[in-house]
Design a protein around this motif. Structure first.
Motif, mmCIF file in Angstrom:
data_model
loop_
_atom_site.group_PDB
_atom_site.id
_atom_site.type_symbol
_atom_site.label_atom_id
_atom_site.label_comp_id
_atom_site.label_asym_id
_atom_site.label_seq_id
_atom_site.Cartn_x
_atom_site.Cartn_y
_atom_site.Cartn_z
ATOM 1 N N MET A 64 0.828 -1.207 0.000
ATOM 2 C CA MET A 64 0.000 0.000 0.000
ATOM 3 C C MET A 64 0.866 1.263 0.000
ATOM 4 S SD MET A 64 -3.282 -0.737 2.419
ATOM 5 C CE MET A 64 -3.896 0.883 2.009
ATOM 6 N N LEU A 65 1.920 1.270 0.815
ATOM 7 C CA LEU A 65 2.826 2.415 0.832
ATOM 8 C C LEU A 65 3.500 2.595 -0.526
ATOM 9 C CD1 LEU A 65 4.497 2.059 4.348
ATOM 10 C CD2 LEU A 65 2.901 3.830 3.607
ATOM 11 N N LYS A 66 3.829 1.485 -1.166
ATOM 12 C CA LYS A 66 4.447 1.561 -2.492
ATOM 13 C C LYS A 66 3.505 2.249 -3.476
ATOM 14 C CE LYS A 66 4.110 -1.898 -5.177
ATOM 15 N NZ LYS A 66 4.178 -3.249 -5.781
ATOM 16 N N LEU A 67 2.220 1.890 -3.453
ATOM 17 C CA LEU A 67 1.265 2.523 -4.364
ATOM 18 C C LEU A 67 1.091 4.006 -4.058
ATOM 19 C CD1 LEU A 67 -1.539 -0.211 -4.578
ATOM 20 C CD2 LEU A 67 0.049 0.467 -6.382
ATOM 21 N N VAL A 68 1.130 4.367 -2.775
ATOM 22 C CA VAL A 68 0.951 5.770 -2.399
ATOM 23 C C VAL A 68 2.094 6.627 -2.935
ATOM 24 C CG1 VAL A 68 0.921 7.367 -0.437
ATOM 25 C CG2 VAL A 68 -0.435 5.264 -0.356
ATOM 26 N N PHE A 69 3.324 6.104 -2.889
ATOM 27 C CA PHE A 69 4.491 6.913 -3.247
ATOM 28 C C PHE A 69 4.956 6.708 -4.685
ATOM 29 C CE2 PHE A 69 4.787 6.739 1.401
ATOM 30 C CZ PHE A 69 4.906 8.095 1.675
ATOM 31 N N SER A 247 -1.986 3.454 -12.889
ATOM 32 C CA SER A 247 -0.826 3.208 -12.038
ATOM 33 C C SER A 247 -1.027 3.917 -10.703
ATOM 34 C CB SER A 247 0.453 3.717 -12.711
ATOM 35 O OG SER A 247 0.385 5.128 -12.911
ATOM 36 N N ALA A 248 -0.111 3.662 -9.779
ATOM 37 C CA ALA A 248 -0.089 4.326 -8.474
ATOM 38 C C ALA A 248 -1.452 4.224 -7.776
ATOM 39 C CB ALA A 248 0.355 5.772 -8.630
#
Length: 427
Positions: A64-69, A247-248
């Motif tokens: 989840m953090l990867k998608l946020v950033f 994406s993201a």
């Protein structure tokens, strides 16, 4: 509006947000672990924060953090950027709002004032669920259409055709339930399932309307676009379907929307067909009149559950190497689970000693019913995950044939039979 009513409203909204959206990392982790078990592999178990791995749950939060950033990239060939941007938002909010009318417990009475245990106490009842469950497909259609990709367009076309097919059968199944319960309000539907047949079989919707239950559950799988009905995003045919170009966090909203739809479908299936917050053989009045025995039963069950959980955790969280982090995590979690169990037991014993009063009995009854609902909810969510990793994806023609040639005729037949039985029974 009193302070108590405001607190209850906040609690209801908090429960809806947590179950519909906040549980997404847990469901992702659960899905990975269940699929790993079914495929005879380990699944995620390496990502950690210090000694904590939580059996791979930290991996979901890392994703989840990867998608946020990640960079929110919009391809240059996108012509309708506004539609491209709002599409995942529509899917997310419609899926979340679908959950908002689910009753977590019976009406809570405090100081003579009734408080409905729903995030949005709407008079529309089941109609609210049907409306927003159908509206979420507009986000999928807009996302695929605005992507400027053939894969996305084909995925959105499949999704729209699928929703038209299965929304009709789902609506017809719900008509049978409305005829049986005599109300569109979800709390009334749950309370109608409080009795028993012959003093043994609960009067749950699954026993009253087994055919409607099967039709509705199948349609719920199709509405959530999950396997074996995930034709809108068939990876082997359409790369990723309607969200190929995303994406993201735009992609993340689609994923959260899918799990929110799964949560809403699990909750409504439990509400309509598995008694909702009702405990078998114990309706609200029975719990309130026997609250002392119910609390004593919980006090006995809690340490047994804690022992089983911690023993299972010690057995399955061992490391073959010299890795001591798992041992530390096991000790910390064992202490936490036993501490929480003992704390709850102490509060319940205090209740038994000092007494509860009318408001206290009503509040404890509501807490017990919320716990009952959550147990059923998680069991139904497990069924969604179980089916996804067990049943193969249908072909597109098979999907449409099942909807139009099997489910809709059966749903119509069920309405006719239900109406005849009700008319004959009333006479």
């Amino acid at each position: 509006m009193s302070i108590e009513s405001i607190i209850i409203i906040v609690i209801n909204i908090f429960l809806a947000i947590i179950l519909a959206v906040g549980m997404t990392p847990v469901f992702v982790w659960w899905e990975r672990r269940v699929s790993g078990f079914m495929q005879d592999r380990t699944g995620p178990n390496r990502c950690n924060i210090g000694p904590f791995r939580l059996g791979g749950l930290i991996q979901s939060f890392a994703d989840m953090l990867k998608l946020v950033f990640k960079e929110d990239f919009t391809p240059s060939h996108i012509k309708y950027k506004f539609f491209f941007t709002i599409a995942p938002i529509i899917v997310f909010f419609c899926s979340f709002l679908t959950f908002a009318v689910i009753p977590f417990a019976d009406v809570l009475v405090i100081d003579g004032k009734e408080n409905i245990m729903q995030a949005i106490p709407s008079e529309l009842g089941i109609m609210w669920f049907i409306a927003f469950a159908g509206l979420s497909v507009y986000g999928i259609i807009l996302g695929g259409y605005s992507s400027g990709s053939k894969y996305g367009l084909l995925g959105s076309i499949r999704a729209s055709a699928q929703v038209i097919s299965y929304e009709a059968a789902m609506g017809l199944a719900i008509i049978s339930m409305i005829l049986s319960y005599g109300s569109i309000h979800l709390t009334d539907m749950v309370n109608a399932q409080a009795g028993t047949y012959l003093g043994v079989i609960p009067m749950w919707g699954i026993f009253i309307q087994p055919l409607a239950a099967i039709i509705f559950i199948v349609c719920a799988f199709a509405e959530t676009n999950r396997a074996p009905f995930d034709l809108a995003e068939g990876e082997s045919e359409l790369v990723a379907g309607y969200h190929t170009e995303y994406s993201a966090m735009k992609f993340g909203l689609f994923q959260v929307g899918e799990y929110a739809a799964m949560s809403a479908s699990s909750a409504i299936i439990v509400t309509l067909f598995f008694g909702g917050y009702q405990i078998p053989w114990l309706d609200t009045s029975a719990i309130q009149s026997n609250i002392t025995y119910v609390i004593m039963a919980i006090i006995v069950i809690l340490p047994i559950k804690a022992y089983i959980l911690t023993t299972w955790m010690k057995k399955n969280n061992r490391s073959k190497n010299d890795d001591t982090s798992r041992a530390k995590e096991t000790k910390i979690l064992t202490f936490a689970f036993w501490g929480l169990s003992l704390f709850i037991m102490a509060i319940l014993v205090l209740f038994l000693i000092t007494g509860l009063g009318t408001n206290g009995i009503n509040i404890v009854t509501t807490v017990i019913q919320v716990g009952t609902f959550l147990i059923k909810f998680f069991m139904m969510a497990f069924v969604f995950i179980w089916i996804r990793w067990t049943v193969l994806r249908f072909r597109y023609d098979q999907l449409q044939m099942l909807g139009w040639k099997v489910l809709i005729p059966l749903a119509l037949l069920n309405i006719v039979v239900t109406a005849i039985v009700i008319v004959v029974g009333n006479n």
